[in-house]
Design a protein around this motif. Structure first.
Motif, short mmCIF file in Angstrom:
data_model
loop_
_atom_site.label_atom_id
_atom_site.label_comp_id
_atom_site.label_asym_id
_atom_site.label_seq_id
_atom_site.Cartn_x
_atom_site.Cartn_y
_atom_site.Cartn_z
N LEU A 206 0.84 -1.21 0.00
CA LEU A 206 0.00 0.00 0.00
C LEU A 206 0.86 1.25 0.00
O LEU A 206 0.67 2.15 -0.82
N ARG A 207 1.83 1.30 0.92
CA ARG A 207 2.67 2.49 1.04
C ARG A 207 3.51 2.72 -0.21
O ARG A 207 3.69 3.86 -0.65
N TYR A 208 4.04 1.64 -0.78
CA TYR A 208 4.85 1.80 -1.98
C TYR A 208 3.97 2.22 -3.16
O TYR A 208 4.37 3.08 -3.96
N GLY A 209 2.78 1.66 -3.25
CA GLY A 209 1.86 2.08 -4.29
C GLY A 209 1.51 3.54 -4.18
O GLY A 209 1.45 4.26 -5.20
N LEU A 210 1.29 4.02 -2.97
CA LEU A 210 0.99 5.44 -2.76
C LEU A 210 2.18 6.32 -3.15
O LEU A 210 2.02 7.37 -3.76
N ALA A 211 3.40 5.87 -2.78
CA ALA A 211 4.60 6.64 -3.13
C ALA A 211 4.74 6.75 -4.64
O ALA A 211 5.05 7.83 -5.18
N LEU A 212 4.48 5.66 -5.36
CA LEU A 212 4.57 5.67 -6.82
C LEU A 212 3.50 6.57 -7.44
O LEU A 212 3.73 7.23 -8.46
N SER A 213 2.32 6.59 -6.82
CA SER A 213 1.23 7.41 -7.38
C SER A 213 1.49 8.90 -7.19
O SER A 213 1.02 9.72 -7.98
N GLU A 214 2.25 9.24 -6.15
CA GLU A 214 2.50 10.64 -5.82
C GLU A 214 3.89 11.11 -6.22
O GLU A 214 4.20 12.30 -6.14
N GLY A 215 4.75 10.18 -6.59
CA GLY A 215 6.15 10.53 -6.86
C GLY A 215 6.87 10.95 -5.60
O GLY A 215 7.71 11.84 -5.62
N ALA A 216 6.55 10.29 -4.49
CA ALA A 216 7.14 10.63 -3.19
C ALA A 216 8.35 9.75 -2.93
O ALA A 216 8.20 8.58 -2.57
N GLY A 217 9.55 10.29 -3.15
CA GLY A 217 10.77 9.54 -2.91
C GLY A 217 11.12 8.57 -4.02
O GLY A 217 12.10 7.85 -3.92
N VAL A 218 10.32 8.54 -5.05
CA VAL A 218 10.52 7.62 -6.17
C VAL A 218 9.86 8.26 -7.40
O VAL A 218 8.95 9.09 -7.25
N LYS A 219 10.32 7.89 -8.59
CA LYS A 219 9.72 8.46 -9.80
C LYS A 219 8.26 8.05 -9.91
O LYS A 219 7.91 6.89 -9.70
N LYS A 220 7.42 9.02 -10.24
CA LYS A 220 6.00 8.74 -10.38
C LYS A 220 5.75 7.72 -11.48
O LYS A 220 6.30 7.84 -12.58
N ASP A 221 4.95 6.71 -11.17
CA ASP A 221 4.70 5.62 -12.12
C ASP A 221 3.32 5.06 -11.82
O ASP A 221 3.16 4.17 -10.99
N LEU A 222 2.30 5.56 -12.51
CA LEU A 222 0.93 5.16 -12.22
C LEU A 222 0.65 3.69 -12.54
O LEU A 222 -0.04 3.02 -11.77
N PRO A 223 1.14 3.14 -13.66
CA PRO A 223 0.89 1.71 -13.89
C PRO A 223 1.49 0.83 -12.79
O PRO A 223 0.85 -0.11 -12.32
N ALA A 224 2.71 1.14 -12.35
CA ALA A 224 3.32 0.36 -11.27
C ALA A 224 2.57 0.58 -9.97
O ALA A 224 2.36 -0.36 -9.19
N SER A 225 2.16 1.81 -9.72
CA SER A 225 1.37 2.10 -8.52
C SER A 225 0.10 1.26 -8.51
O SER A 225 -0.27 0.67 -7.48
N HIS A 226 -0.56 1.19 -9.65
CA HIS A 226 -1.80 0.41 -9.76
C HIS A 226 -1.55 -1.05 -9.41
O HIS A 226 -2.32 -1.67 -8.66
N ARG A 227 -0.45 -1.61 -9.92
CA ARG A 227 -0.15 -3.02 -9.64
C ARG A 227 0.06 -3.28 -8.16
O ARG A 227 -0.47 -4.25 -7.60
N TRP A 228 0.82 -2.40 -7.49
CA TRP A 228 1.08 -2.61 -6.06
C TRP A 228 -0.18 -2.40 -5.22
O TRP A 228 -0.42 -3.12 -4.25
N LEU A 229 -0.97 -1.42 -5.61
CA LEU A 229 -2.20 -1.16 -4.85
C LEU A 229 -3.20 -2.31 -5.02
O LEU A 229 -3.87 -2.69 -4.05
N VAL A 230 -3.29 -2.84 -6.22
CA VAL A 230 -4.17 -4.00 -6.42
C VAL A 230 -3.69 -5.18 -5.59
O VAL A 230 -4.49 -5.89 -4.97
#
Length: 400
Positions: A206-230
């Protein structure tokens, strides 16, 4: 349903915390204890107890394991005595187990956070990984010790050094935190969440998916965020569904109306999943959708139902919306005392416009209704539908 979900989350946390360790193995304990501990971990409690009792040489760690078994099967007094004896003899296993008893107020003992911190410290200084994690969490929370992010991070670094996913998740939470003179480190936090998520920790996903969705400490990557959140949602974390709904809502509008409608329906479906999972913000957003007929047919009664669930969990904006519905009758039914109560609670929670709403609708409630509303507001206690404590990572139980 709520109890079942709580049990699922607890099981996932325990499972993820132990994912890196030797399942069905006992190589982490001294050789004389291995047959007993292996039997215990494989579910043969009777054989484990027999093996521990048959040890010819007194062993403090054996006392700690036997005490845990006895408490598990209801012989609390004898089990507690053995764990205390193990802790007094310097067993890190006994100190950790006794620390948890005091931290959680179990086995008939009153909660004593300072005593728990003392015991965790003794075990942690001997290298007990779970005690190091729990001591770090106490410093992160300020529970039994002054809140100290430097100490929290230091102990959690030790605990996470062998790749334990729960320790890495807890360290990530500490790195996400800040308190002068310590700054947050979003990049380190995101990396820790990723590593823990890769080992199966659902809250880290959840936390890594949120970081990816917001670009917080990591490059923003919505497809990867979606995978981790799912992945997090499928493993029992309903907050991930809320995040997925928010991502869908924030997608840029297209020229194609059908594409926009599809994105909105996807968002509503995720909000409904999260709302059914007990997430108050999702319940509030789903209620707004039903009240406005956005993405779903307009249904004020459904809106009132979802506002109620969120309000009962203490969400101030839902309390205000519910109060307005119940005083105005816009949801199909009126209840002046209940409506006034919810507006009072929203106002006391700091909603800036709740006072104005209450004053505007004051004529809808009689003096008797207002007096009853005051009494109801005084007696109100929020009831969470989610299995959580204070929002911080939970203390780690002993390895089973």
């Amino acid at each position: 349903m709520i109890a079942a979900r709580a049990a699922l989350i607890a099981a996932l946390l325990v499972a993820s915390a132990a994912a890196h360790s030797q399942q069905g193995d006992a190589s982490d304990v001294a050789a004389p204890l291995r047959p007993a501990v292996l039997a215990y971990r494989q579910g043969n409690v009777a054989a484990a107890e027999q093996a521990l009792r048959s040890l010819r040489t007194p062993n403090a760690d054996a006392d700690a394991w036997l005490g845990a078994i006895l408490i598990e099967r209801g012989a609390t007094a004898e089990g507690l005595r053995l764990i205390q004896r193990a802790a007094d003899a310097g067993s890190s296993e006994g100190q950790h187990r006794l620390g948890l008893i005091y931290a959680q107020g179990e086995a008939g003992q009153p909660r004593n956070d300072a005593r728990a911190a003392e015991l965790f410290t003794k075990a942690a200084e001997q290298g007990h990984r779970r005690a190091q994690t729990n001591l770090g969490l106490l410093y992160l929370r300020g529970q039994g010790v002054p809140r100290d992010l430097v100490q929290a991070r230091a102990w959690l670094e030790k605990a996470a050094s062998d790749g334990d996913p729960y320790a890495m998740y807890a360290l990530g939470r500490a790195m996400d935190d800040s308190a002068p003179p310590v700054a947050a480190d979003a990049a380190r936090a995101a990396d820790l969440f990723r590593r823990a998520a890769e080992k199966g920790h659902p809250l880290a996903a959840l936390r890594y998916g949120l970081a990816l969705s917001e670009g917080a400490g990591v490059k923003k990557d919505l497809p990867a965020s979606h995978r981790w959140l799912v992945q997090a949602q499928e493993n029992g974390v309903p907050e991930a569904a809320l995040a997925l709904g928010d991502i869908a809502v924030r997608m840029p509008l297209q020229r194609d109306k059908a594409a926009n409608d599809k994105a909105l329906k996807i968002a509503i479906a995720w909000y409904e999943t999260a709302a059914n999972g007990g997430v108050p913000s999702a319940q509030f957003k789903l209620a707004n959708a039903y009240l406005g007929g956005v993405g779903v047919p307009r249904d004020p009664a459904q809106a009132q139902l979802w506002y109620t669930r969120a309000a009962q969990q203490g969400l101030a904006e839902a309390q205000q919306a519910l109060g307005v519905l119940l005083l105005s009758g816009a949801g199909g039914a009126t209840d002046p005392a209940e409506g006034y109560k919810w507006l009072l609670l929203a106002e006391r929670s700091g909603r800036p416009d709740a006072s104005a709403a209450r004053e505007k609708l004051a004529d809808k409630a009689s003096d008797r209704d207002r007096r009853r509303a005051e009494a109801l507001a005084q007696a109100f206690k929020p009831t969470s539908e989610l299995p959580r404590d204070d929002g911080q990572p939970r203390l780690m139980a002993p390895r089973r």
